[in-house]
Design a protein around this motif. Structure first.
Motif, PDB file in Angstrom:
ATOM      1  N   GLN A 256     -52.956  -3.833  54.351  1.00 53.75           N
ATOM      2  CA  GLN A 256     -52.098  -2.131  55.062  1.00 53.75           C
ATOM      3  C   GLN A 256     -50.888  -2.704  54.401  1.00 53.75           C
ATOM      4  N   TRP A 257     -50.533  -1.745  53.349  1.00 55.50           N
ATOM      5  CA  TRP A 257     -48.636  -2.123  53.178  1.00 55.50           C
ATOM      6  C   TRP A 257     -48.536  -0.961  53.783  1.00 55.50           C
ATOM      7  N   PHE A 258     -47.133  -1.026  54.098  1.00 55.94           N
ATOM      8  CA  PHE A 258     -46.292  -0.786  55.114  1.00 55.94           C
ATOM      9  C   PHE A 258     -45.761   0.710  53.612  1.00 55.94           C
TER      10      PHE A 258
ATOM     11  N   PRO B 161     -46.839  -1.104  43.856  1.00 56.20           N
ATOM     12  CA  PRO B 161     -46.656  -0.872  42.354  1.00 56.20           C
ATOM     13  C   PRO B 161     -48.460  -2.080  42.276  1.00 56.20           C
ATOM     14  N   GLU B 162     -48.785  -1.522  40.708  1.00 53.64           N
ATOM     15  CA  GLU B 162     -49.844  -2.861  40.293  1.00 53.64           C
ATOM     16  C   GLU B 162     -49.237  -4.103  40.495  1.00 53.64           C
TER      17      GLU B 162
ATOM     18  N   SER C 188     -37.291  -0.688  52.592  1.00 52.24           N
ATOM     19  CA  SER C 188     -36.984  -1.315  51.691  1.00 52.24           C
ATOM     20  C   SER C 188     -35.428  -0.356  50.743  1.00 52.24           C
ATOM     21  N   GLN C 189     -35.293  -0.590  49.855  1.00 51.87           N
ATOM     22  CA  GLN C 189     -34.581   0.735  49.371  1.00 51.87           C
ATOM     23  C   GLN C 189     -35.193   1.051  48.266  1.00 51.87           C
ATOM     24  N   ARG C 190     -35.953   1.153  47.905  1.00 51.95           N
ATOM     25  CA  ARG C 190     -37.177   2.238  47.499  1.00 51.95           C
ATOM     26  C   ARG C 190     -37.286   3.835  48.680  1.00 51.95           C
TER      27      ARG C 190
ATOM     28  N   VAL D 275     -33.317  -4.024  38.776  1.00 56.34           N
ATOM     29  CA  VAL D 275     -33.870  -4.827  39.936  1.00 56.34           C
ATOM     30  C   VAL D 275     -35.388  -4.294  39.705  1.00 56.34           C
ATOM     31  N   ASP D 276     -36.799  -4.945  39.951  1.00 58.33           N
ATOM     32  CA  ASP D 276     -37.733  -4.677  39.127  1.00 58.33           C
ATOM     33  C   ASP D 276     -38.792  -3.895  40.612  1.00 58.33           C
ATOM     34  N   GLU D 277     -39.238  -3.043  40.361  1.00 60.69           N
ATOM     35  CA  GLU D 277     -39.672  -1.661  41.042  1.00 60.69           C
ATOM     36  C   GLU D 277     -39.889  -2.464  42.182  1.00 60.69           C
TER      37      GLU D 277
END
Length: 123
Positions: free
Chosen positions: A4-6, A10-11, A41-43, A54-56
């Protein structure tokens, strides 16, 4: 193992060549003790930014370093004037990691299982 990601990813993220977390890494932190916000994260920190080149998937990763000296170099930048260094011991439950960018830099995709309280401020 179904992680379970924080934060939403993306795919195809983390990428296929990412590894399970294991080992000690360093992170620039603002809090003492380190807080969950020190591992965003930066996002997550800048949801509307465009990160050129930088990719997503990487934008949603957290920067870690395998070498304390690389973190110390970054602390000399004005934006990190009041920052500290945290050491974290990552285990497979904590997510996936991949060597990216310059020397000793890693991108880490954090799971909800990561326990922030185990991060220790060392400098």
């Amino acid at each position: 193992m179904n992680k379970q990601w924080f934060e939403p990813l993306p795919e195809q993220c983390p990428p296929n060549d990412a590894q399970q977390c294991i080992g000690n890494y360093y992170r620039i932190a603002n809090g003492n003790p380190a807080q969950s916000e020190d591992f965003f994260s930066q996002r997550k920190l800048r949801p509307n930014n465009i990160f050129m080149g930088v990719d997503e998937c990487v934008a949603r990763a957290i920067s870690l370093f395998s070498d304390k000296q690389e973190v110390e170099k970054r602390l000399k930048l004005p934006k990190f004037k009041h920052a500290t260094i945290a050491i974290v011991k990552l285990m497979p439950k904590d997510g996936m990691i991949k060597k990216t960018f310059g020397p000793a830099h890693y991108s880490w995709w954090r799971t909800k299982d990561f326990d922030v309280s185990q991060a220790k401020i060392i400098g």
